[in-house]
Design an enzyme around this catalytic site. Structure first.
Site, PDB file in Angstrom:
ATOM      1  N   GLY A  40      -4.704 -10.044   9.991  1.00 25.00           N
ATOM      2  CA  GLY A  40      -3.392  -9.391  10.092  1.00 25.00           C
ATOM      3  C   GLY A  40      -3.300  -8.170   9.176  1.00 25.00           C
ATOM      4  N   GLY A  41      -3.811  -8.324   7.944  1.00 26.80           N
ATOM      5  CA  GLY A  41      -3.816  -7.186   7.017  1.00 26.80           C
ATOM      6  C   GLY A  41      -2.419  -6.769   6.600  1.00 26.80           C
ATOM      7  N   VAL A  42      -2.344  -5.599   6.004  1.00 26.38           N
ATOM      8  CA  VAL A  42      -1.061  -5.062   5.539  1.00 26.38           C
ATOM      9  C   VAL A  42      -0.083  -4.981   6.706  1.00 26.38           C
ATOM     10  N   LYS A  52       9.543  -4.115  11.143  1.00 24.74           N
ATOM     11  CA  LYS A  52      10.196  -3.942  12.442  1.00 24.74           C
ATOM     12  C   LYS A  52      11.109  -5.121  12.779  1.00 24.74           C
ATOM     13  N   ALA A 115     -14.641  -9.194  -1.182  1.00 24.58           N
ATOM     14  CA  ALA A 115     -16.031  -8.762  -1.030  1.00 24.58           C
ATOM     15  C   ALA A 115     -16.406  -7.724  -2.075  1.00 24.58           C
ATOM     16  N   ILE A 185       8.335   5.004   4.960  1.00 24.87           N
ATOM     17  CA  ILE A 185       8.787   3.732   4.399  1.00 24.87           C
ATOM     18  C   ILE A 185      10.180   3.861   3.798  1.00 24.87           C
ATOM     19  N   ALA A 269       8.586   4.652  -2.628  1.00 25.64           N
ATOM     20  CA  ALA A 269       7.827   4.765  -1.373  1.00 25.64           C
ATOM     21  C   ALA A 269       7.333   6.204  -1.273  1.00 25.64           C
ATOM     22  N   HIS A 444      16.070   6.408  37.324  1.00 25.13           N
ATOM     23  CA  HIS A 444      17.405   6.806  36.868  1.00 25.13           C
ATOM     24  C   HIS A 444      18.286   5.576  36.763  1.00 25.13           C
TER      25      HIS A 444
HETATM   26  P1  FAD Z   1      -4.909  -2.981   6.250  1.00 27.30           P
HETATM   27  O1  FAD Z   1      -3.942  -3.407   7.274  1.00 27.30           O
HETATM   28  O2  FAD Z   1      -4.425  -2.374   5.005  1.00 27.30           O
HETATM   29  O3  FAD Z   1      -5.800  -4.254   5.917  1.00 27.30           O
HETATM   30  C1  FAD Z   1      -6.805  -4.229   4.971  1.00 27.30           C
HETATM   31  C2  FAD Z   1      -7.141  -5.647   4.587  1.00 27.30           C
HETATM   32  O4  FAD Z   1      -8.301  -5.628   3.765  1.00 27.30           O
HETATM   33  C3  FAD Z   1      -6.050  -6.333   3.755  1.00 27.30           C
HETATM   34  O5  FAD Z   1      -5.768  -7.595   4.297  1.00 27.30           O
HETATM   35  C4  FAD Z   1      -6.675  -6.433   2.366  1.00 27.30           C
HETATM   36  O6  FAD Z   1      -6.228  -7.581   1.658  1.00 27.30           O
HETATM   37  C5  FAD Z   1      -8.153  -6.556   2.719  1.00 27.30           C
HETATM   38  N1  FAD Z   1      -9.069  -6.162   1.629  1.00 27.30           N
HETATM   39  C6  FAD Z   1      -9.024  -5.065   0.851  1.00 27.30           C
HETATM   40  N2  FAD Z   1     -10.060  -5.044  -0.003  1.00 27.30           N
HETATM   41  C7  FAD Z   1     -10.784  -6.170   0.257  1.00 27.30           C
HETATM   42  C8  FAD Z   1     -11.976  -6.712  -0.289  1.00 27.30           C
HETATM   43  N3  FAD Z   1     -12.646  -6.108  -1.256  1.00 27.30           N
HETATM   44  N4  FAD Z   1     -12.434  -7.897   0.209  1.00 27.30           N
HETATM   45  C9  FAD Z   1     -11.777  -8.538   1.208  1.00 27.30           C
HETATM   46  N5  FAD Z   1     -10.642  -8.049   1.765  1.00 27.30           N
HETATM   47  C10 FAD Z   1     -10.158  -6.880   1.295  1.00 27.30           C
HETATM   48  N6  FAD Z   1       1.648   1.649  10.843  1.00 27.30           N
HETATM   49  C11 FAD Z   1       1.977   1.765  12.137  1.00 27.30           C
HETATM   50  O7  FAD Z   1       1.147   2.216  12.939  1.00 27.30           O
HETATM   51  N7  FAD Z   1       3.207   1.409  12.589  1.00 27.30           N
HETATM   52  C12 FAD Z   1       4.152   0.924  11.758  1.00 27.30           C
HETATM   53  O8  FAD Z   1       5.251   0.609  12.202  1.00 27.30           O
HETATM   54  C13 FAD Z   1       3.832   0.779  10.389  1.00 27.30           C
HETATM   55  N8  FAD Z   1       4.738   0.294   9.532  1.00 27.30           N
HETATM   56  C14 FAD Z   1       4.384   0.103   8.225  1.00 27.30           C
HETATM   57  C15 FAD Z   1       5.340  -0.398   7.357  1.00 27.30           C
HETATM   58  C16 FAD Z   1       5.026  -0.596   6.026  1.00 27.30           C
HETATM   59  C17 FAD Z   1       6.062  -1.160   5.091  1.00 27.30           C
HETATM   60  C18 FAD Z   1       3.722  -0.286   5.562  1.00 27.30           C
HETATM   61  C19 FAD Z   1       3.346  -0.536   4.130  1.00 27.30           C
HETATM   62  C20 FAD Z   1       2.764   0.239   6.419  1.00 27.30           C
HETATM   63  C21 FAD Z   1       3.093   0.443   7.756  1.00 27.30           C
HETATM   64  N9  FAD Z   1       2.192   0.991   8.662  1.00 27.30           N
HETATM   65  C22 FAD Z   1       2.536   1.147   9.966  1.00 27.30           C
HETATM   66  C23 FAD Z   1       0.841   1.381   8.244  1.00 27.30           C
HETATM   67  C24 FAD Z   1      -0.152   0.265   8.643  1.00 27.30           C
HETATM   68  O9  FAD Z   1       0.234  -0.934   8.005  1.00 27.30           O
HETATM   69  C25 FAD Z   1      -1.559   0.655   8.232  1.00 27.30           C
HETATM   70  O10 FAD Z   1      -1.888   1.912   8.771  1.00 27.30           O
HETATM   71  C26 FAD Z   1      -2.549  -0.369   8.745  1.00 27.30           C
HETATM   72  O11 FAD Z   1      -2.255  -1.653   8.234  1.00 27.30           O
HETATM   73  C27 FAD Z   1      -3.984   0.009   8.349  1.00 27.30           C
HETATM   74  O12 FAD Z   1      -4.849  -0.940   8.844  1.00 27.30           O
HETATM   75  P2  FAD Z   1      -6.255  -1.202   8.172  1.00 27.30           P
HETATM   76  O13 FAD Z   1      -6.967  -2.139   9.108  1.00 27.30           O
HETATM   77  O14 FAD Z   1      -6.901   0.056   7.814  1.00 27.30           O
HETATM   78  O15 FAD Z   1      -5.982  -1.954   6.798  1.00 27.30           O
HETATM   79  P1  NAD Z   2       4.971   9.080   3.240  1.00 29.24           P
HETATM   80  O1  NAD Z   2       3.821   9.946   2.935  1.00 29.24           O
HETATM   81  O2  NAD Z   2       5.379   8.879   4.636  1.00 29.24           O
HETATM   82  O3  NAD Z   2       6.260   9.611   2.467  1.00 29.24           O
HETATM   83  C1  NAD Z   2       6.283   9.760   1.089  1.00 29.24           C
HETATM   84  C2  NAD Z   2       7.390  10.721   0.761  1.00 29.24           C
HETATM   85  O4  NAD Z   2       7.600  10.684  -0.629  1.00 29.24           O
HETATM   86  C3  NAD Z   2       7.073  12.159   1.128  1.00 29.24           C
HETATM   87  O5  NAD Z   2       8.173  12.691   1.820  1.00 29.24           O
HETATM   88  C4  NAD Z   2       6.841  12.838  -0.224  1.00 29.24           C
HETATM   89  O6  NAD Z   2       7.205  14.189  -0.222  1.00 29.24           O
HETATM   90  C5  NAD Z   2       7.749  12.014  -1.098  1.00 29.24           C
HETATM   91  N1  NAD Z   2       7.373  11.974  -2.519  1.00 29.24           N
HETATM   92  C6  NAD Z   2       6.137  11.884  -3.057  1.00 29.24           C
HETATM   93  N2  NAD Z   2       6.216  11.823  -4.409  1.00 29.24           N
HETATM   94  C7  NAD Z   2       7.545  11.847  -4.718  1.00 29.24           C
HETATM   95  C8  NAD Z   2       8.254  11.799  -5.933  1.00 29.24           C
HETATM   96  N3  NAD Z   2       7.648  11.683  -7.095  1.00 29.24           N
HETATM   97  N4  NAD Z   2       9.604  11.874  -5.870  1.00 29.24           N
HETATM   98  C9  NAD Z   2      10.261  11.976  -4.683  1.00 29.24           C
HETATM   99  N5  NAD Z   2       9.616  12.021  -3.493  1.00 29.24           N
HETATM  100  C10 NAD Z   2       8.280  11.946  -3.507  1.00 29.24           C
HETATM  101  O7  NAD Z   2       4.638   7.691   2.503  1.00 29.24           O
HETATM  102  P2  NAD Z   2       5.296   6.259   2.642  1.00 29.24           P
HETATM  103  O8  NAD Z   2       6.675   6.360   3.162  1.00 29.24           O
HETATM  104  O9  NAD Z   2       5.044   5.597   1.338  1.00 29.24           O
HETATM  105  O10 NAD Z   2       4.374   5.592   3.740  1.00 29.24           O
HETATM  106  C11 NAD Z   2       2.952   5.560   3.557  1.00 29.24           C
HETATM  107  C12 NAD Z   2       2.264   5.622   4.865  1.00 29.24           C
HETATM  108  O11 NAD Z   2       2.375   4.375   5.531  1.00 29.24           O
HETATM  109  C13 NAD Z   2       2.834   6.628   5.839  1.00 29.24           C
HETATM  110  O12 NAD Z   2       2.370   7.918   5.603  1.00 29.24           O
HETATM  111  C14 NAD Z   2       2.351   6.095   7.145  1.00 29.24           C
HETATM  112  O13 NAD Z   2       1.038   6.532   7.346  1.00 29.24           O
HETATM  113  C15 NAD Z   2       2.385   4.598   6.930  1.00 29.24           C
HETATM  114  N6  NAD Z   2       3.608   4.009   7.518  1.00 29.24           N
HETATM  115  C16 NAD Z   2       3.813   4.158   8.840  1.00 29.24           C
HETATM  116  C17 NAD Z   2       4.955   3.646   9.418  1.00 29.24           C
HETATM  117  C18 NAD Z   2       5.159   3.809  10.890  1.00 29.24           C
HETATM  118  O14 NAD Z   2       4.179   4.109  11.579  1.00 29.24           O
HETATM  119  N7  NAD Z   2       6.363   3.633  11.391  1.00 29.24           N
HETATM  120  C19 NAD Z   2       5.903   3.007   8.636  1.00 29.24           C
HETATM  121  C20 NAD Z   2       5.657   2.880   7.286  1.00 29.24           C
HETATM  122  C21 NAD Z   2       4.503   3.386   6.734  1.00 29.24           C
END
Ligand code: FAD
Ligand code: NAD
Length: 477
Positions: A40-42, A52, A115, A185, A269, A444
């Site tokens: 599942g990851g992050v 969501k 790892a 975020i 964020a 529509h």
């Molecule tokens: P990740 O999902 O980050 O998973 C990496 C995994 O690796 C984790 O489980 C971690 O524990 C594991 N790991 C790390 N190091 C090690 C190690 N050394 N050994 C074993 N395991 C390890 N993106 C979207 O497209 N749509 C969204 O709506 C969206 N909403 C988001 C909302 C929030 C609040 C946040 C924080 C992010 C959101 N994102 C969204 C971004 C999205 O979560 C990431 O782009 C995505 O999870 C990246 O996938 P990944 O597979 O690269 O890694």
């Molecule tokens: P972001 O890069 O989207 O936004 C960070 C914002 O913080 C920017 O507007 C930047 O100018 C501002 N900022 C940076 N330093 C600051 C400071 N010191 N004071 C005030 N403002 C400052 O980053 P995020 O919101 O943390 O999200 C991280 C990443 O996660 C996104 O870029 C995106 O790739 C992913 N994400 C995606 C979704 C989605 O797809 N719906 C949702 C959440 C997160």
């Protein structure tokens, strides 16, 4: 039988688990390593999915409040935070246990642990149970994702200072919340807290919310954000945060007035950092750039031929669907197929209210690159469906190559923009012409008609925009 895995995947997020599943489907013996019990990851545990789920609740709350305008008066909702959190956790558990089942069915070997790298063909895993396992491999994929960037020099405790992970826990709804960062975020989680009844202020260091996104799209969102939030402080930086009785005293530098304010909690964020500091990685030829991203080629292979990298750790955009697409490319390359990661359109969606979504070339990028484009806009004031929803605050636009009339990019702001953008992705990937979009019959009354009508705007043929002759200006409607 050799105990060498054909493929080891480090990290089971949408990149890692998609890679492991695809590799197993192609007949490779696969090991998937992650700190959690299920994949599942992050994204699934503390990102896309829980956020969501909460945004769905926020939408319901805001529609219920708005319903007075339609003659329906609901009493002010009573919030049971524990139940809300339990429901969100249930959503996460359902998704992650389903992924665990899929891993088992595919006979992917999952190891729970962290790892480390020994050399270009060996890993060790510090297992959850407290042991250590050495894993020889033919090929490895690093899919370790990213983590929140923190503000330097803050000594605030977790009760006052939130990041996206703790904010999603909704331990309580603070009286007021400062959101530092007006990006994905900050705006998504800020709107959840605002809907739950918290007074939200947003501070963004650049001149606008969502830097880099087309301003006309952001403007529509910003008007609503300014209505639901207490304040939006642009061009402003946090210079100091200090715990005081009853909250956090924040000192701002910029347009904030007053420059010192006290908040119950602060959510930081301000972006995410790639998890490339894997112990032992320096013993390989894998290259890590200044920002911490692992360098990869179009097949997602690193400078060490046996090691690939995908997802957040391998570069922007940090989006789940980009990670899983890269996963498939990397695995197919490992399996000897002739593939490359070269999408024309990676969609992006900000799940705020209204949502913003775009794909392909944006108007901002075209201007930065000096690429001549024609931009056709259809405002949702003229959409029947938007009117039935009482949500005319929307805009759909096409970015078009003038010579060929090819659709290079699509941008949408409005309710449901995240679903609507899929049509834009298809149009851009399939090199659709503006006329292809205009000639495709759209149902529509739907918001999808706004995509067709923006193509009609470009051709000077829109039913709901009065423009008798084809215009010659570069920006239409
Ligand atoms: P990740 O999902 O980050 O998973 C990496 C995994 O690796 C984790 O489980 C971690 O524990 C594991 N790991 C790390 N190091 C090690 C190690 N050394 N050994 C074993 N395991 C390890 N993106 C979207 O497209 N749509 C969204 O709506 C969206 N909403 C988001 C909302 C929030 C609040 C946040 C924080 C992010 C959101 N994102 C969204 C971004 C999205 O979560 C990431 O782009 C995505 O999870 C990246 O996938 P990944 O597979 O690269 O890694
Ligand atoms: P972001 O890069 O989207 O936004 C960070 C914002 O913080 C920017 O507007 C930047 O100018 C501002 N900022 C940076 N330093 C600051 C400071 N010191 N004071 C005030 N403002 C400052 O980053 P995020 O919101 O943390 O999200 C991280 C990443 O996660 C996104 O870029 C995106 O790739 C992913 N994400 C995606 C979704 C989605 O797809 N719906 C949702 C959440 C997160």
């Amino acid at each position: 039988m050799s105990n060498t895995a054909q493929l080891v995947v480090i990290g089971a997020g949408p990149g890692g688990y998609a890679a492991a599943f695809r590799a197993a489907d192609l007949g490779l013996n696969v090991v998937l390593i992650d700190e959690e019990a299920n994949p599942g990851g992050v994204c699934t545990y503390r990102g896309c999915i829980p956020s969501k789920a909460l945004l769905h609740v926020a939408k319901l709350l805001s529609e219920a409040r708005h319903a007075t305008a339609w003659g329906i008066e609901f009493p002010e909702p009573r919030l049971d935070v524990d139940k809300l959190r339990a429901w969100k956790d249930q959503v996460v558990a359902k998704q992650t246990s389903g992924l665990g089942q899929l891993a088992k069915l595919r006979k992917v070997r999952s190891i729970r642990g962290r790892a480390s790298v020994v050399d270009a063909h060996t890993l060790t895993v510090a297992t959850y149970e407290g042991g250590e396992e050495t894993l020889p491999f033919e090929t490895a994929i690093i899919a370790t994702g990213s983590r929140p960037t923190t503000l330097p020099n803050t000594s605030l405790g977790p009760e006052r200072l939130l990041d996206s992970t703790s904010a999603l826990e909704i331990a309580r709804v603070p009286k007021n919340l400062l959101v530092v960062g007006g990006g994905y975020i900050g705006l998504e989680l800020g709107s959840v807290y605002a809907a739950l009844g918290c007074e939200v202020s947003v501070v963004e260091m650049t001149a606008g919310l969502l830097p880099g996104v087309d301003r006309d799209l952001v403007q529509v969102l910003q008007e609503r954000v300014e209505r639901v939030c207490k304040s939006v402080m642009l061009d402003t930086k946090v210079v100091q945060m200090e715990e005081v009785v009853g909250g956090v005293k924040v000192t701002f530098d910029g347009r904030a007035n007053p420059s010192e304010q006290v908040f119950d909690q602060v959510l930081v964020a301000i972006g995410r950092k790639p998890n490339s500091e894997i112990p032992g990685l320096e013993r390989t030829r894998v290259e890590v750039d200044r920002r911490g991203f692992i360098g990869v080629n179009p097949q997602r292979r690193t400078a060490e031929p046996s090691i690939y990298a995908i997802g957040d750790v391998a570069g922007e955009p940090m989006l789940a669907h980009k990670a899983s697409h890269e996963a498939k490319i990397a695995v197919e390359a490992i399996a000897g197929r002739k593939v490359a990661f070269e999408p024309r359109a990676i969609p992006a969606v900000v799940f705020t209210d209204p949502e913003i979504a775009w794909c392909g070339l944006t108007e901002t990028e075209a201007a930065e690159q000096g690429t001549p484009v024609e931009v056709a806009k259809f405002r949702w004031g003229a959409s029947g469906r938007a009117t039935t929803l009482d949500r005319n605050d929307g805009l759909t636009k096409l970015v078009i190559e003038p010579k060929t009339e090819r659709v290079l990019g699509v941008g949408i702001v409005g309710v449901g923009a995240g679903e609507l953008i899929a049509e834009g992705v298809l149009a851009v990937e399939m090199a659709a012409l503006t006329r292809d979009v205009a000639l495709s019959i759209h149902p529509h009354p739907t918001l999808s008609e706004t995509v067709m009508e923006s193509a009609e705007v470009a051709l000077g043929e829109s039913t709901h925009v009065y423009r008798p002759k084809r215009a010659t200006a570069t920006s239409k409607a």
